[in-house]
Write a protein that holds these residues in place. Structure first.
Motif, mmCIF file in Angstrom:
data_model
loop_
_atom_site.group_PDB
_atom_site.id
_atom_site.type_symbol
_atom_site.label_atom_id
_atom_site.label_comp_id
_atom_site.label_asym_id
_atom_site.label_seq_id
_atom_site.Cartn_x
_atom_site.Cartn_y
_atom_site.Cartn_z
ATOM 1 N N TYR A 36 0.812 -1.219 0.000
ATOM 2 C CA TYR A 36 0.000 0.000 0.000
ATOM 3 C C TYR A 36 0.851 1.278 0.000
ATOM 4 C CZ TYR A 36 -4.234 -2.722 0.971
ATOM 5 O OH TYR A 36 -5.297 -3.595 0.900
ATOM 6 N N ALA A 74 2.425 2.599 2.439
ATOM 7 C CA ALA A 74 2.008 3.369 3.606
ATOM 8 C C ALA A 74 3.067 3.387 4.697
ATOM 9 C CB ALA A 74 0.700 2.791 4.158
ATOM 10 N N THR A 105 -11.071 4.793 1.352
ATOM 11 C CA THR A 105 -10.039 3.885 0.837
ATOM 12 C C THR A 105 -9.312 3.203 1.991
ATOM 13 O OG1 THR A 105 -9.708 5.188 -1.182
ATOM 14 C CG2 THR A 105 -7.901 3.744 -0.500
ATOM 15 N N TYR A 106 -8.882 3.988 2.976
ATOM 16 C CA TYR A 106 -8.189 3.410 4.128
ATOM 17 C C TYR A 106 -9.113 2.469 4.911
ATOM 18 C CZ TYR A 106 -3.909 6.189 3.738
ATOM 19 O OH TYR A 106 -2.703 6.713 3.332
ATOM 20 N N ASN A 107 -10.348 2.881 5.128
ATOM 21 C CA ASN A 107 -11.291 2.025 5.862
ATOM 22 C C ASN A 107 -11.489 0.691 5.144
ATOM 23 O OD1 ASN A 107 -11.787 3.616 8.059
ATOM 24 N ND2 ASN A 107 -13.741 4.436 7.333
ATOM 25 N N GLN A 142 -9.494 -0.833 3.083
ATOM 26 C CA GLN A 142 -8.287 -1.664 3.124
ATOM 27 C C GLN A 142 -8.073 -2.266 4.509
ATOM 28 O OE1 GLN A 142 -5.531 1.233 1.597
ATOM 29 N NE2 GLN A 142 -5.929 0.696 -0.537
ATOM 30 N N SER A 148 -3.317 -1.249 11.562
ATOM 31 C CA SER A 148 -4.257 -0.136 11.603
ATOM 32 C C SER A 148 -3.581 1.161 12.041
ATOM 33 C CB SER A 148 -5.416 -0.465 12.547
ATOM 34 O OG SER A 148 -6.326 0.605 12.620
ATOM 35 N N MET A 188 -1.630 2.583 9.134
ATOM 36 C CA MET A 188 -2.566 3.067 8.126
ATOM 37 C C MET A 188 -3.239 4.362 8.581
ATOM 38 S SD MET A 188 -2.675 1.059 5.389
ATOM 39 C CE MET A 188 -4.308 0.921 4.657
ATOM 40 N N GLU A 189 -3.588 4.451 9.846
ATOM 41 C CA GLU A 189 -4.248 5.649 10.362
ATOM 42 C C GLU A 189 -3.360 6.883 10.189
ATOM 43 O OE1 GLU A 189 -6.128 7.399 14.548
ATOM 44 O OE2 GLU A 189 -5.313 5.357 14.472
ATOM 45 N N SER A 230 -0.739 7.141 8.279
ATOM 46 C CA SER A 230 -0.493 7.347 6.848
ATOM 47 C C SER A 230 -1.613 8.197 6.247
ATOM 48 C CB SER A 230 -0.406 6.003 6.124
ATOM 49 O OG SER A 230 -0.431 6.174 4.727
ATOM 50 N N MET A 231 -2.850 7.934 6.671
ATOM 51 C CA MET A 231 -3.993 8.718 6.183
ATOM 52 C C MET A 231 -3.870 10.179 6.606
ATOM 53 S SD MET A 231 -8.042 8.257 7.067
ATOM 54 C CE MET A 231 -7.744 8.750 8.775
#
Length: 611
Positions: free
Chosen positions: A410, A412, A443-445, A447, A468, A471-472, A474-475
């Protein structure tokens, strides 16, 4: 009341008629080819596959699903009736793999997809009932999770794993072997010839035609069912092999455990006749002491050579065996399966990747690590007595390396190293910056949910929180870069009641909020229903009329109201529509990716001249 002709055309009844004989392996199916003359079968096939985005990609014939009409289906049926139908070669394209290499992908023409879907429904009705319970890939009500659940329930106490790896299975299916397997149950030369046409259709690579001398149609709808029919031979061979391999009813008791059992029986009998209360209390104390000692002592002799068991689960071309026996016997099992695959199915088992692993060490299967837990931890059983219920149980585990690879995929995460230790750092994803804020959040949710849904049955699913977390943040960094601001300002803008939430307006003009995933990563129990012990339901069609076909048969243009033969206009995604043209407004309002229109309106839509 339905007449005989209507009954014969009803896809549900046709397929159910086939499935009634599915479990009888000696039954021969005849006159299957004439089912392909039934346009109702193609209507059902169209309804089942129309929504996939890939249908808007041109095949080798230059066509997509767009322009679908009753007439187009009738022409396809006519070509099957006179046997002039010839499948187009699939158009080959390439997509990147995780390791940086490119994976070839075949794109069949849409008309070929329709034919393949009808064939798939017929083959599924014929073969689903004969497939073994050990097979989980590409089957109704089965999945990776049912395969893993089967392992967790049936592999208890195994000593070894044998991880099966077939070299290039889908590319190396032998066409002659495939046809001979089909002929065992199908006595219809025209139907067999049609399957042969599909197998030999070839592919176009950079518009250069290449023959296919082995393998199933690339990207073909019919490929998974053909693969299962092919490997059903392996499933049945292993089933017979298990019957000859298994020995003994149960493992013998260990001498230490037998000694304690005998002592307990003796003093328990003594307790029944003892009248002195102090002596009774002493006996009860000794019984409790014996029970505590027994928990710490293995009850069964794991080295008992008179007890052998073999377990087997397959998902597509991946399979795993659990063995109670010696490593030498594992090697013999591996060699016997290797010889069967080579001699009977013309397939090669990879010596390097078909590993024999001690069960206390992890074997890899479907992205999970699988191993046997050794534990003296106790839990009270159904009778209330403490028991080592966790010992010799199968553990399904997700590794940090799996999480790491997904984050790299990803884009990320980045890594820094302190004293040789790898530290994960979130990073923004520049390729998402052109999306709006809500799309980035969704998109993040999606994935995170997708990753969690797949690994939710892992015994250590809680470590998905590491995924998570990266990813959080990264968002946050992606949104900050998009707005040329700081992460802190993004958080202050969108934090709402301790949740990160982005507002949006619904169709009623109300302000709603989409919240960043906050449901946790608690382990989900694998299905406890023995779905793999039930007779599969092959009655897969519930109706014969479809909304798409009914709209085409109405012969009334949904744009101008003209009464004539219609074509179905298709789009790839609703969210791509801007709502500027009348036809776009109609599709957005109806939340449909299809519009039944006359030829004139359809031409205007594509030319951009629609009023």
């Amino acid at each position: 009341m339905e007449n005989v002709r209507d009954i014969m055309r009803n896809p549900q009844l046709v397929l159910n008629s086939l499935s009634r004989h599915s479990r009888d392996v000696n039954y021969k199916f005849e006159r299957l080819y004439r089912i392909l003359f039934n346009s109702e079968m193609f209507y059902v096939a169209y309804q089942k596959i129309y929504a996939k985005q890939g249908n808007m990609t041109q095949g080798a014939d230059g066509k997509t699903i767009d322009d679908m009409s009753i007439e187009r289906i009738n022409q396809l049926v006519d070509s099957l009736k006179n046997e002039t139908y010839q499948p187009f070669p699939s158009k080959r394209t390439y997509i990147p793999k995780r390791n940086g290499k490119m994976r070839p992908l075949g794109i069949p023409s849409f008309d070929d997809k329709l034919v393949q879907e009808v064939i798939r429904m017929i083959l599924e009705a014929i073969y689903e009932g004969q497939f073994e319970h050990s097979s989980h890939g590409f089957r109704s009500e089965r999945s990776c999770h049912t395969a893993l659940s089967d392992i967790q329930k049936s592999f208890i106490g195994v000593k070894w794993f044998v991880e099966g790896d077939i070299k290039g299975f889908f590319d190396n299916i032998n066409h002659d072997v495939m046809i001979n397997i089909l002929k065992e149950r199908i006595s219809d030369d025209r139907f067999i010839r049609l399957i042969r046409k599909l197998l030999n259709a070839g592919y176009l690579d950079k518009w250069i035609f290449n023959n296919t001398y082995s393998g199933t149609p690339q990207g073909g709808i019919v490929s998974p069912i053909l693969a299962n029919i092919y490997l059903d031979k392996l499933d049945k061979y292993v089933k017979r092999y298990i019957q000859s391999f298994n020995e003994g009813e149960k493992r013998s008791r260990t001498p230490e455990y037998r000694k304690l059992e005998c002592r307990k029986r003796y003093i328990t009998k003594k307790l029944e006749t003892e009248e002195n209360n102090d002596a009774k209390k002493a006996i009860i104390r000794e019984i409790k002491k014996i029970d505590k000692s027994r928990i710490l002592i293995p009850s069964q002799d794991e080295m008992d050579e008179t007890f052998k068991r073999l377990k087997y689960v397959r998902y597509a071309d991946d399979f795993i065996l659990g063995v109670i026996g010696s490593k030498k016997e594992c090697e013999r099992v591996k060699e016997d399966i290797k010889q069967f695959l080579f001699n009977e199915l013309q397939l090669e088992l990879s010596d390097e990747k078909t590993l024999i692993t001690h069960a206390t060490k992890p074997a890899k299967f479907l992205g999970y690590e699988v191993y046997i837990r050794k534990s003296n931890q106790t839990k009270r059983d159904a009778t209330g007595r403490p028991s080592r219920l966790f010992n010799n149980r199968i553990v399904l585990s997700i590794t940090q390396e799996t999480i790491r690879k997904k984050l790299i995929e990803y884009q990320a995460v980045w890594f820094k190293y302190i004293d040789g230790k790898e530290i994960w750092q979130p990073k923004g994803r520049p390729y998402l910056r052109n999306h709006d804020d809500l799309e980035i959040l969704e998109t993040y949710n999606a994935q995170i949910r997708g990753f969690y849904n797949y690994f939710s049955i892992a015994n250590n699913s809680n470590i998905i929180s590491d995924f998570s977390y990266i990813m959080e943040y990264s968002m946050y960094k992606t949104l900050a870069a998009k707005h040329n601001t700081s992460k802190a300002k993004i958080l202050s803008q969108y934090m709402r009641n301790k949740d990160f939430a982005i507002p949006f307006t619904n169709k009623n003009g109300e302000t709603k909020y989409r919240v960043f995933y906050n449901q946790g990563f608690k382990r989900k129990e694998p299905s406890r229903s023995h779905v793999f012990d039930q007779i599969p339901n092959t009655s897969i069609i519930t109706n014969t009329r479809t909304s798409l076909i009914d709209r085409l048969k109405a012969c009334k243009c949904e744009m101008c109201g003209a009464e004539e033969n219609l074509q179905m206009h298709h789009i790839r995604r609703l969210k791509d529509l801007k709502g500027k043209e009348r036809w776009e407004v109609l599709m957005i309002g109806r939340k449909r990716k299809t519009l039944a229109v006359c030829v004139g309106c359809h031409r205007k839509i594509h030319n951009g001249t629609q009023d």
